[in-house]
Design a protein around this motif. Structure first.
Motif, PDB file in Angstrom:
ATOM      1  N   UNK A 122     -24.151 138.369   2.289  1.00 14.85           N
ATOM      2  CA  UNK A 122     -24.207 139.078   3.573  1.00 14.85           C
ATOM      3  C   UNK A 122     -23.027 140.038   3.662  1.00 14.85           C
ATOM      4  N   UNK A 123     -23.306 141.314   3.456  1.00 16.75           N
ATOM      5  CA  UNK A 123     -22.228 142.292   3.452  1.00 16.75           C
ATOM      6  C   UNK A 123     -21.643 142.524   4.833  1.00 16.75           C
ATOM      7  N   UNK A 124     -22.406 142.180   5.886  1.00 19.76           N
ATOM      8  CA  UNK A 124     -21.963 142.467   7.242  1.00 19.76           C
ATOM      9  C   UNK A 124     -21.166 141.319   7.859  1.00 19.76           C
ATOM     10  N   UNK A 125     -21.031 140.205   7.144  1.00 17.61           N
ATOM     11  CA  UNK A 125     -20.371 139.040   7.741  1.00 17.61           C
ATOM     12  C   UNK A 125     -19.248 138.545   6.845  1.00 17.61           C
ATOM     13  N   UNK A 126     -18.594 137.508   7.312  1.00 17.11           N
ATOM     14  CA  UNK A 126     -17.408 136.977   6.643  1.00 17.11           C
ATOM     15  C   UNK A 126     -17.732 136.481   5.237  1.00 17.11           C
ATOM     16  N   UNK A 127     -16.863 136.817   4.277  1.00 12.97           N
ATOM     17  CA  UNK A 127     -17.006 136.376   2.898  1.00 12.97           C
ATOM     18  C   UNK A 127     -15.817 135.500   2.532  1.00 12.97           C
ATOM     19  N   UNK A 128     -16.062 134.429   1.809  1.00 14.33           N
ATOM     20  CA  UNK A 128     -14.980 133.525   1.417  1.00 14.33           C
ATOM     21  C   UNK A 128     -14.277 134.093   0.189  1.00 14.33           C
ATOM     22  N   UNK A 129     -13.022 134.549   0.360  1.00 13.86           N
ATOM     23  CA  UNK A 129     -12.263 134.981  -0.816  1.00 13.86           C
ATOM     24  C   UNK A 129     -11.570 133.764  -1.435  1.00 13.86           C
ATOM     25  N   UNK A 130     -10.940 133.950  -2.596  1.00  8.98           N
ATOM     26  CA  UNK A 130     -10.364 132.817  -3.311  1.00  8.98           C
ATOM     27  C   UNK A 130      -9.168 132.200  -2.596  1.00  8.98           C
ATOM     28  N   UNK A 131      -8.400 133.010  -1.878  1.00 10.48           N
ATOM     29  CA  UNK A 131      -7.268 132.454  -1.120  1.00 10.48           C
ATOM     30  C   UNK A 131      -7.760 131.510  -0.029  1.00 10.48           C
ATOM     31  N   UNK A 132      -8.774 131.962   0.702  1.00  8.47           N
ATOM     32  CA  UNK A 132      -9.367 131.122   1.743  1.00  8.47           C
ATOM     33  C   UNK A 132      -9.971 129.861   1.138  1.00  8.47           C
ATOM     34  N   UNK A 133     -10.630 130.017  -0.006  1.00  7.81           N
ATOM     35  CA  UNK A 133     -11.275 128.884  -0.665  1.00  7.81           C
ATOM     36  C   UNK A 133     -10.256 127.826  -1.076  1.00  7.81           C
TER      37      UNK A 133
END
Length: 360
Positions: A182-193
């Motif tokens: 989903x390009x329009x919503x939040x994406x989990x990056x590696x720092x967050x993960x």
């Protein structure tokens, strides 16, 4: 002024080989008294209020009645084709990794990270497909010389023991991949993960995360466009709003999210009841259960069923109209939609005593 475009529907040929979905349906219809309907609304609201899940506030509001007729037609045909392809290629392990606790875990991750609800359903489908292939590959790989092969089952036990430690990370990788669709919503990056996994007791490096994500991608053969029940619900609502402008699909959309989550978490119980209802047999045979797998994996049936349940709870006077239109759109019989509604409402209420199925 130009006349509005014709109502969207499938021709009979488009739905005729959708699997064995319709082979069990009987002449049943749903009847609820006004008192029982109010009780149903109360029970469902109370259960969902106490529930851990809800539509994330971060999600963008879904806008209806803006898609063109041609675009909706393309979407509808594509959904139907993908659903048929999925039903025609089901494995014997279909649904094995759609366990209640597992889906609950994925919904919790999705909620905690503020993801679009669609990501949770994508992640569930990814996990199912990946684990079946991954386990099949591991269990069919010949054991190394000298490995513990002196007793039956030792290889399987070793594989499952090794997989047990990796499984939480595999689940998270499925969610992380789903968030990137989903390009329009939040994406989990590696720092967050990394931070999230550490917060729940799993210390992993970014390199380990990347390796796990790549392993899942390879297991899925880089095919991420799997059928997703929420997509079916939302597209069918859009088509319903196009065909019947008087139906308040915007309000139905919110309740459909809750109904779909309920159906997902109560999947085993609901489909067991549906099998008993449609076969009129308290103890269905192994053959019935095997043929019924196509029903449990039919996203189009789930889509129309969820909308029908939400309509019954919010707008019972329009229920027959909506069911008729959903049948017209998809080619799924009114009886099939009625049975799905009947069984789901039974489980929402928590008892079968207040829901009566009658012949028409």
């Amino acid at each position: 002024m130009e006349p509005p475009p014709a109502a969207l529907k499938f021709l009979p040929g488009d739905v005729e080989n959708r699997g064995n979905t319709a082979i069990f349906w009987k002449d049943t219809s749903l009847y609820l008294t006004n008192t029982n309907l109010l009780f149903c609304k109360y029970i469902f609201s109370a259960k969902m209020a106490k529930s851990f899940f809800s539509t994330p506030s971060q999600s963008l509001s879904f806008k209806f009645r803006e898609a063109s007729f041609d675009l909706l037609t393309d979407f509808l045909v594509d959904l139907n084709d993908r659903n048929k392809d999925n039903l025609n290629s089901l494995s014997k392990c279909s649904g094995v990794f759609k366990d209640t606790k597992l889906m609950e875990y994925i919904f919790l991750i999705t909620q905690d990270l503020g993801l679009d609800p669609l990501a949770g359903y994508h992640a569930i489908e990814f996990l199912q497909r990946f684990m079946v292939k991954h386990l099949t590959d591991l269990l069919t790989t010949p054991t190394l010389e000298g490995a513990a092969a002196d007793r039956p089952g030792s290889h399987e036990e070793a594989v499952l023991a090794k997989l047990k430690d990796k499984f939480p990370l595999i689940v998270f990788s499925c969610v992380q991949l789903a968030s990137k669709l989903s390009l329009h919503s939040h994406i989990i990056d590696n720092n967050t993960a990394v931070r999230f996994l550490q917060s729940v007791g799993h210390r992993v490096s970014k390199q380990t995360l990347l390796e796990s994500e790549l392993m899942v991608l390879k297991g899925l053969e880089f095919r991420l466009n799997a059928p997703n029940p929420l997509t079916y619900v939302e597209i069918l609502l859009e088509v319903l709003g196009h065909n019947e402008p008087s139906i308040p699909v915007e309000r139905l959309h919110q309740l459909c999210h809750l109904v779909l989550q309920f159906v997902s978490l109560q999947r085993a119980a609901i489909y067991d009841s549906l099998l008993v209802t449609t076969t009129r047999c308290v103890s269905p045979s192994a053959e019935h259960r095997e043929r019924f797998v196509t029903v449990t994996e039919d996203c189009m049936l789930v889509g129309v069923g969820v909308i029908a349940v939400a309509t019954f709870i919010l707008y019972v006077r329009n229920w027959e109209q909506v069911v008729g239109e959903l049948s017209h759109i998809t080619g799924i019989s009114r009886r099939s939609i009625s049975d799905f509604t009947h069984v789901t409402l039974m489980h929402i209420v928590g008892t079968s005593s207040s829901v009566t199925s009658t012949r028409v």
